[in-house]
Motif scaffolding. Structure first.
Motif, PDB file in Angstrom:
ATOM      1  N   TRP A  76       0.849  -1.193   0.000  1.00 55.69           N
ATOM      2  CA  TRP A  76       0.000   0.000   0.000  1.00 55.69           C
ATOM      3  C   TRP A  76       0.887   1.246   0.000  1.00 55.69           C
ATOM      4  O   TRP A  76       1.791   1.379   0.822  1.00 55.69           O
ATOM      5  CB  TRP A  76      -0.919   0.014   1.219  1.00 55.69           C
ATOM      6  CG  TRP A  76      -1.979  -1.034   1.138  1.00 55.69           C
ATOM      7  CD1 TRP A  76      -2.041  -2.191   1.843  1.00 55.69           C
ATOM      8  CD2 TRP A  76      -3.108  -1.027   0.274  1.00 55.69           C
ATOM      9  NE1 TRP A  76      -3.150  -2.911   1.480  1.00 55.69           N
ATOM     10  CE2 TRP A  76      -3.831  -2.214   0.512  1.00 55.69           C
ATOM     11  CE3 TRP A  76      -3.592  -0.141  -0.682  1.00 55.69           C
ATOM     12  CZ2 TRP A  76      -4.995  -2.536  -0.162  1.00 55.69           C
ATOM     13  CZ3 TRP A  76      -4.761  -0.461  -1.358  1.00 55.69           C
ATOM     14  CH2 TRP A  76      -5.442  -1.634  -1.100  1.00 55.69           C
ATOM     15  N   ILE A  77       0.629   2.131  -0.958  1.00 57.09           N
ATOM     16  CA  ILE A  77       1.372   3.393  -1.087  1.00 57.09           C
ATOM     17  C   ILE A  77       0.441   4.516  -0.645  1.00 57.09           C
ATOM     18  O   ILE A  77      -0.679   4.636  -1.154  1.00 57.09           O
ATOM     19  CB  ILE A  77       1.824   3.622  -2.550  1.00 57.09           C
ATOM     20  CG1 ILE A  77       2.810   2.530  -2.972  1.00 57.09           C
ATOM     21  CG2 ILE A  77       2.424   5.011  -2.719  1.00 57.09           C
ATOM     22  CD1 ILE A  77       3.151   2.546  -4.456  1.00 57.09           C
ATOM     23  N   THR A  78       0.878   5.335   0.296  1.00 52.94           N
ATOM     24  CA  THR A  78       0.050   6.424   0.791  1.00 52.94           C
ATOM     25  C   THR A  78      -0.009   7.548  -0.237  1.00 52.94           C
ATOM     26  O   THR A  78       1.016   8.120  -0.597  1.00 52.94           O
ATOM     27  CB  THR A  78       0.612   6.958   2.128  1.00 52.94           C
ATOM     28  OG1 THR A  78       0.657   5.878   3.068  1.00 52.94           O
ATOM     29  CG2 THR A  78      -0.241   8.081   2.683  1.00 52.94           C
ATOM     30  N   LEU A  79      -1.231   7.867  -0.696  1.00 52.10           N
ATOM     31  CA  LEU A  79      -1.425   9.009  -1.599  1.00 52.10           C
ATOM     32  C   LEU A  79      -1.655  10.280  -0.800  1.00 52.10           C
ATOM     33  O   LEU A  79      -1.220  11.355  -1.202  1.00 52.10           O
ATOM     34  CB  LEU A  79      -2.621   8.779  -2.523  1.00 52.10           C
ATOM     35  CG  LEU A  79      -2.418   7.811  -3.668  1.00 52.10           C
ATOM     36  CD1 LEU A  79      -3.692   7.681  -4.485  1.00 52.10           C
ATOM     37  CD2 LEU A  79      -1.288   8.254  -4.563  1.00 52.10           C
ATOM     38  N   ALA A  80      -2.384  10.157   0.313  1.00 59.09           N
ATOM     39  CA  ALA A  80      -2.644  11.287   1.205  1.00 59.09           C
ATOM     40  C   ALA A  80      -2.626  10.766   2.629  1.00 59.09           C
ATOM     41  O   ALA A  80      -3.246   9.744   2.926  1.00 59.09           O
ATOM     42  CB  ALA A  80      -3.995  11.924   0.882  1.00 59.09           C
ATOM     43  N   ASP A  81      -1.887  11.462   3.485  1.00 62.77           N
ATOM     44  CA  ASP A  81      -1.752  10.950   4.855  1.00 62.77           C
ATOM     45  C   ASP A  81      -2.845  11.436   5.798  1.00 62.77           C
ATOM     46  O   ASP A  81      -2.863  11.078   6.963  1.00 62.77           O
ATOM     47  CB  ASP A  81      -0.367  11.287   5.417  1.00 62.77           C
ATOM     48  CG  ASP A  81      -0.183  12.753   5.746  1.00 62.77           C
ATOM     49  OD1 ASP A  81      -1.034  13.580   5.363  1.00 62.77           O
ATOM     50  OD2 ASP A  81       0.836  13.079   6.381  1.00 62.77           O
ATOM     51  N   GLY A  82      -3.768  12.265   5.296  1.00 57.68           N
ATOM     52  CA  GLY A  82      -4.853  12.766   6.139  1.00 57.68           C
ATOM     53  C   GLY A  82      -4.444  13.947   7.001  1.00 57.68           C
ATOM     54  O   GLY A  82      -5.241  14.473   7.771  1.00 57.68           O
ATOM     55  N   ARG A  83      -3.219  14.406   6.870  1.00 61.57           N
ATOM     56  CA  ARG A  83      -2.725  15.557   7.647  1.00 61.57           C
ATOM     57  C   ARG A  83      -2.107  16.611   6.723  1.00 61.57           C
ATOM     58  O   ARG A  83      -1.352  17.453   7.175  1.00 61.57           O
ATOM     59  CB  ARG A  83      -1.710  15.084   8.686  1.00 61.57           C
ATOM     60  CG  ARG A  83      -2.319  14.165   9.732  1.00 61.57           C
ATOM     61  CD  ARG A  83      -1.318  13.734  10.800  1.00 61.57           C
ATOM     62  NE  ARG A  83      -0.172  12.996  10.274  1.00 61.57           N
ATOM     63  CZ  ARG A  83      -0.165  11.687   9.997  1.00 61.57           C
ATOM     64  NH1 ARG A  83      -1.239  10.970  10.193  1.00 61.57           N
ATOM     65  NH2 ARG A  83       0.916  11.104   9.547  1.00 61.57           N
ATOM     66  N   GLY A  84      -2.386  16.487   5.419  1.00 64.30           N
ATOM     67  CA  GLY A  84      -1.923  17.503   4.472  1.00 64.30           C
ATOM     68  C   GLY A  84      -0.719  17.114   3.633  1.00 64.30           C
ATOM     69  O   GLY A  84      -0.227  17.910   2.844  1.00 64.30           O
ATOM     70  N   LEU A  85      -0.220  15.883   3.770  1.00 57.42           N
ATOM     71  CA  LEU A  85       0.917  15.431   2.970  1.00 57.42           C
ATOM     72  C   LEU A  85       0.384  14.566   1.827  1.00 57.42           C
ATOM     73  O   LEU A  85      -0.402  13.642   2.057  1.00 57.42           O
ATOM     74  CB  LEU A  85       1.897  14.615   3.825  1.00 57.42           C
ATOM     75  CG  LEU A  85       3.241  14.289   3.191  1.00 57.42           C
ATOM     76  CD1 LEU A  85       4.057  15.563   2.954  1.00 57.42           C
ATOM     77  CD2 LEU A  85       4.023  13.338   4.076  1.00 57.42           C
ATOM     78  N   PHE A  86       0.800  14.877   0.588  1.00 62.02           N
ATOM     79  CA  PHE A  86       0.286  14.188  -0.602  1.00 62.02           C
ATOM     80  C   PHE A  86       1.427  13.645  -1.446  1.00 62.02           C
ATOM     81  O   PHE A  86       2.475  14.274  -1.569  1.00 62.02           O
ATOM     82  CB  PHE A  86      -0.548  15.145  -1.464  1.00 62.02           C
ATOM     83  CG  PHE A  86      -1.764  15.672  -0.769  1.00 62.02           C
ATOM     84  CD1 PHE A  86      -2.945  14.938  -0.762  1.00 62.02           C
ATOM     85  CD2 PHE A  86      -1.731  16.888  -0.108  1.00 62.02           C
ATOM     86  CE1 PHE A  86      -4.066  15.416  -0.115  1.00 62.02           C
ATOM     87  CE2 PHE A  86      -2.849  17.379   0.537  1.00 62.02           C
ATOM     88  CZ  PHE A  86      -4.024  16.637   0.542  1.00 62.02           C
ATOM     89  N   LEU A  87       1.185  12.493  -2.055  1.00 63.51           N
ATOM     90  CA  LEU A  87       2.124  11.946  -3.029  1.00 63.51           C
ATOM     91  C   LEU A  87       2.033  12.802  -4.286  1.00 63.51           C
ATOM     92  O   LEU A  87       0.940  13.016  -4.818  1.00 63.51           O
ATOM     93  CB  LEU A  87       1.769  10.488  -3.359  1.00 63.51           C
ATOM     94  CG  LEU A  87       2.650   9.791  -4.383  1.00 63.51           C
ATOM     95  CD1 LEU A  87       4.065   9.595  -3.839  1.00 63.51           C
ATOM     96  CD2 LEU A  87       2.056   8.440  -4.781  1.00 63.51           C
ATOM     97  N   THR A  88       3.175  13.301  -4.755  1.00 60.60           N
ATOM     98  CA  THR A  88       3.174  14.147  -5.952  1.00 60.60           C
ATOM     99  C   THR A  88       3.890  13.492  -7.124  1.00 60.60           C
ATOM    100  O   THR A  88       3.678  13.890  -8.266  1.00 60.60           O
ATOM    101  CB  THR A  88       3.838  15.502  -5.667  1.00 60.60           C
ATOM    102  OG1 THR A  88       5.167  15.279  -5.190  1.00 60.60           O
ATOM    103  CG2 THR A  88       3.044  16.293  -4.636  1.00 60.60           C
ATOM    104  N   HIS A  89       4.746  12.510  -6.838  1.00 58.94           N
ATOM    105  CA  HIS A  89       5.573  11.928  -7.898  1.00 58.94           C
ATOM    106  C   HIS A  89       5.826  10.458  -7.564  1.00 58.94           C
ATOM    107  O   HIS A  89       6.321  10.137  -6.483  1.00 58.94           O
ATOM    108  CB  HIS A  89       6.895  12.698  -7.946  1.00 58.94           C
ATOM    109  CG  HIS A  89       7.662  12.511  -9.203  1.00 58.94           C
ATOM    110  ND1 HIS A  89       8.569  13.444  -9.641  1.00 58.94           N
ATOM    111  CD2 HIS A  89       7.688  11.535 -10.131  1.00 58.94           C
ATOM    112  CE1 HIS A  89       9.120  13.037 -10.773  1.00 58.94           C
ATOM    113  NE2 HIS A  89       8.594  11.879 -11.090  1.00 58.94           N
TER     114      HIS A  89
END
Length: 184
Positions: A76-89
């Motif tokens: 599982w790869i986190t796309l959004a951590d629910g605290r404002g951090l997002f996968l961009t690349h």
């Protein structure tokens, strides 16, 4: 084992996980799939467009990928951590040996983007298995050394003349041929 030609579509599936629920595997659209032995960079829709992650919830949105009918899977790869951090690349490195896929690895880049990014930059790169895999390179080195030792052993146990013996034999042969002509 699947065999590919340059430009063939590599099948990719994805599934997502949010708040304890998991989706079934779904095909990734063909325009977002890698093509064999071709580097590609695209914008991939990571989070659904109407999906608003509430930072106060702290719930992660994750995705997993499967290549070649589940032969190679990501965790599982986190796309959004629910605290404002997002996968961009997301960068996939696909290892190949000739016309076959031998491995898949990935690198992730995150950003605390606000608002959430509309897409994730998705890249596919292909590398030769010998270039990427230390185990493959070490196996090739071992095979080369084994071949060298085998040839050296064969030379040592057989009666193959050395360079010095060949020169001495040639000199003896020349003396032998020259000998009767010198006789009276």
């Amino acid at each position: 084992t699947l065999q590919f030609r340059r430009g063939d579509l590599l099948p990719v599936m994805k599934r997502s996980q949010y708040q304890g629920g998991r989706s079934a595997w779904r095909e990734v659209p063909h325009d977002a799939c890698p093509r064999f032995d071709r580097a590609t960079s695209i914008a991939f829709q990571g989070l659904p467009p109407d999906f608003g992650i509430d930072p106060s919830e702290g719930q992660e949105y994750k995705i997993a990928f499967s290549f070649l009918n589940e032969q190679f899977q990501t965790p599982w790869i986190t796309l959004a951590d629910g605290r404002g951090l997002f996968l961009t690349h997301l960068m996939f490195t696909i290892e190949r040996a000739g016309d076959q896929i031998t491995g898949v690895s990935w690198d992730l880049i995150y950003d605390d983007a606000n608002p959430q990014p509309a897409s994730v930059k998705l890249e596919y790169h292909f590398v030769d298995a010998a270039e990427e895999s230390p185990a493959t390179a070490l196996t090739a080195l071992f095979a080369t050394c084994l071949a060298f030792v085998t040839v050296a052993f064969i030379i040592a146990v057989t009666d193959i003349p050395t360079g010095k013996e060949i020169i001495q034999s040639a000199a003896q042969h020349q003396r032998h041929v020259a000998g009767p002509r010198d006789a009276p």
